[in-house]
Scaffold this active site. Sequence first.
Site, PDB file in Angstrom:
ATOM      1  N   ASP A  43       0.843  -1.208   0.000  1.00 23.97           N
ATOM      2  CA  ASP A  43       0.000   0.000   0.000  1.00 23.97           C
ATOM      3  C   ASP A  43       0.877   1.257   0.000  1.00 23.97           C
ATOM      4  O   ASP A  43       0.374   2.376  -0.117  1.00 23.97           O
ATOM      5  CB  ASP A  43      -1.014  -0.006   1.156  1.00 23.97           C
ATOM      6  N   SER A  44       2.201   1.063   0.074  1.00 23.65           N
ATOM      7  CA  SER A  44       3.142   2.185  -0.105  1.00 23.65           C
ATOM      8  C   SER A  44       2.897   2.848  -1.462  1.00 23.65           C
ATOM      9  O   SER A  44       3.275   3.995  -1.671  1.00 23.65           O
ATOM     10  CB  SER A  44       4.594   1.699  -0.013  1.00 23.65           C
ATOM     11  N   ASP A  82      -1.161  -6.120  -0.537  1.00 25.14           N
ATOM     12  CA  ASP A  82      -1.369  -5.480   0.762  1.00 25.14           C
ATOM     13  C   ASP A  82      -2.837  -5.112   0.896  1.00 25.14           C
ATOM     14  O   ASP A  82      -3.429  -4.561  -0.040  1.00 25.14           O
ATOM     15  CB  ASP A  82      -0.544  -4.192   0.790  1.00 25.14           C
ATOM     16  N   LYS A 111      -1.536  -9.418   2.589  1.00 23.81           N
ATOM     17  CA  LYS A 111      -0.811  -9.030   3.808  1.00 23.81           C
ATOM     18  C   LYS A 111      -1.721  -8.169   4.682  1.00 23.81           C
ATOM     19  O   LYS A 111      -2.415  -7.289   4.173  1.00 23.81           O
ATOM     20  CB  LYS A 111       0.468  -8.267   3.466  1.00 23.81           C
ATOM     21  N   GLU A 113      -1.884  -6.029   8.582  1.00 26.60           N
ATOM     22  CA  GLU A 113      -1.037  -5.470   9.636  1.00 26.60           C
ATOM     23  C   GLU A 113      -1.609  -5.748  11.026  1.00 26.60           C
ATOM     24  O   GLU A 113      -2.820  -5.735  11.223  1.00 26.60           O
ATOM     25  CB  GLU A 113      -0.909  -3.946   9.449  1.00 26.60           C
ATOM     26  N   GLU A 181       8.967  -4.905  10.847  1.00 24.46           N
ATOM     27  CA  GLU A 181       9.407  -3.584  10.354  1.00 24.46           C
ATOM     28  C   GLU A 181       9.964  -2.728  11.482  1.00 24.46           C
ATOM     29  O   GLU A 181       9.387  -2.667  12.574  1.00 24.46           O
ATOM     30  CB  GLU A 181       8.214  -2.869   9.671  1.00 24.46           C
TER      31      GLU A 181
HETATM   32  O1  KIV Z   1       3.488  -1.114   1.678  1.00 23.22           O
HETATM   33  C1  KIV Z   1       4.624  -1.611   1.636  1.00 23.22           C
HETATM   34  O2  KIV Z   1       5.350  -1.424   0.654  1.00 23.22           O
HETATM   35  C2  KIV Z   1       5.024  -2.435   2.788  1.00 23.22           C
HETATM   36  C3  KIV Z   1       6.445  -2.775   3.088  1.00 23.22           C
HETATM   37  C4  KIV Z   1       6.574  -3.943   3.979  1.00 23.22           C
HETATM   38  C5  KIV Z   1       7.463  -2.726   2.060  1.00 23.22           C
HETATM   39  O3  KIV Z   1       4.167  -2.814   3.527  1.00 23.22           O
END
Ligand code: KIV
Length: 274
Positions: A43-44, A82, A111, A113, A181
């Site tokens: 999500d970056s 993500d 993924k 969090e 992280e």
């Molecule tokens: O959003 C992202 O790029 C991440 C990192 C772990 C690289 O969550």
Amino acid sequence: MKTVNLFQKLKEKKEKIVMLTAYDYSTARTIEEAGVDAILVGDSLAMVALGYRDTYIITADEMKIFVKAVSKGARNSFIIADMPFMSYNINVEQGLENAAKMIKAGASAIKLEGCNKYILTLVQRCVESGIPVLGHLGFTPQLMNTIGGHKIQGKTAEMTEDILVNAQKLEAAGCFAVVLELMPTESAKYITDNLTIPTIGIGAGNACSGQIVVTDDILGKYTDFKPKFVKKYADLHNVVLESVTQYKNDVKTLIFPSEEESFELSEEESNKLS
Ligand code: KIV
């Protein structure tokens, strides 16, 4: 075609797992060609590709478009999508529905969090439904406002123990690996040594089972800020800047396009126009 089993196999072989982010077709193609083990559509991308202020704004429907592009560029790679902020936190049905969107768009896994009772239930339900889940602990950007900014996590033995307990819960719930992280090397090593599943570090030293970084950071493409843990392998910002400036100057001074880059009419047709 790479599968989720790759993660455990590489950990057992004590071979580091190499992961990178990708948001578009051509970058994903190049990353696959380089033999990287897995790709995260992080999500970056909200900040790096869309210029949003932070990652809070992006939605699952927007993420889907990037997952589609990456899965087309890296057809043989294990692609993890993500789940963006609040796309899985309301209830399990919402989480499953949005996770399914990512899989239908071409991801092999998702993924999530953090770790709490709710997240553990969601992980279990995803895995039971055939959706592999990568956990994410330590600094979790989606909880930045409650954490109080970009803070190094696991700074004491007690804090490290807490992260380990959560990592073990995620492992028991069915996560195939967990991202760690922003934490000291010793903390990440302690957590890695006490888990069966692999850990993927970002700003967590060299003792994790693997590493992930944002591709645009290591290529020197995203210049808004440079985290301490990033090693720059290229300076694409300046490469692009110099090339674009050269192009602009060539057009202004009539150097581009030259005959070489142009098409010509036959003499006969040309004469008709004169
Ligand atoms: O959003 C992202 O790029 C991440 C990192 C772990 C690289 O969550």
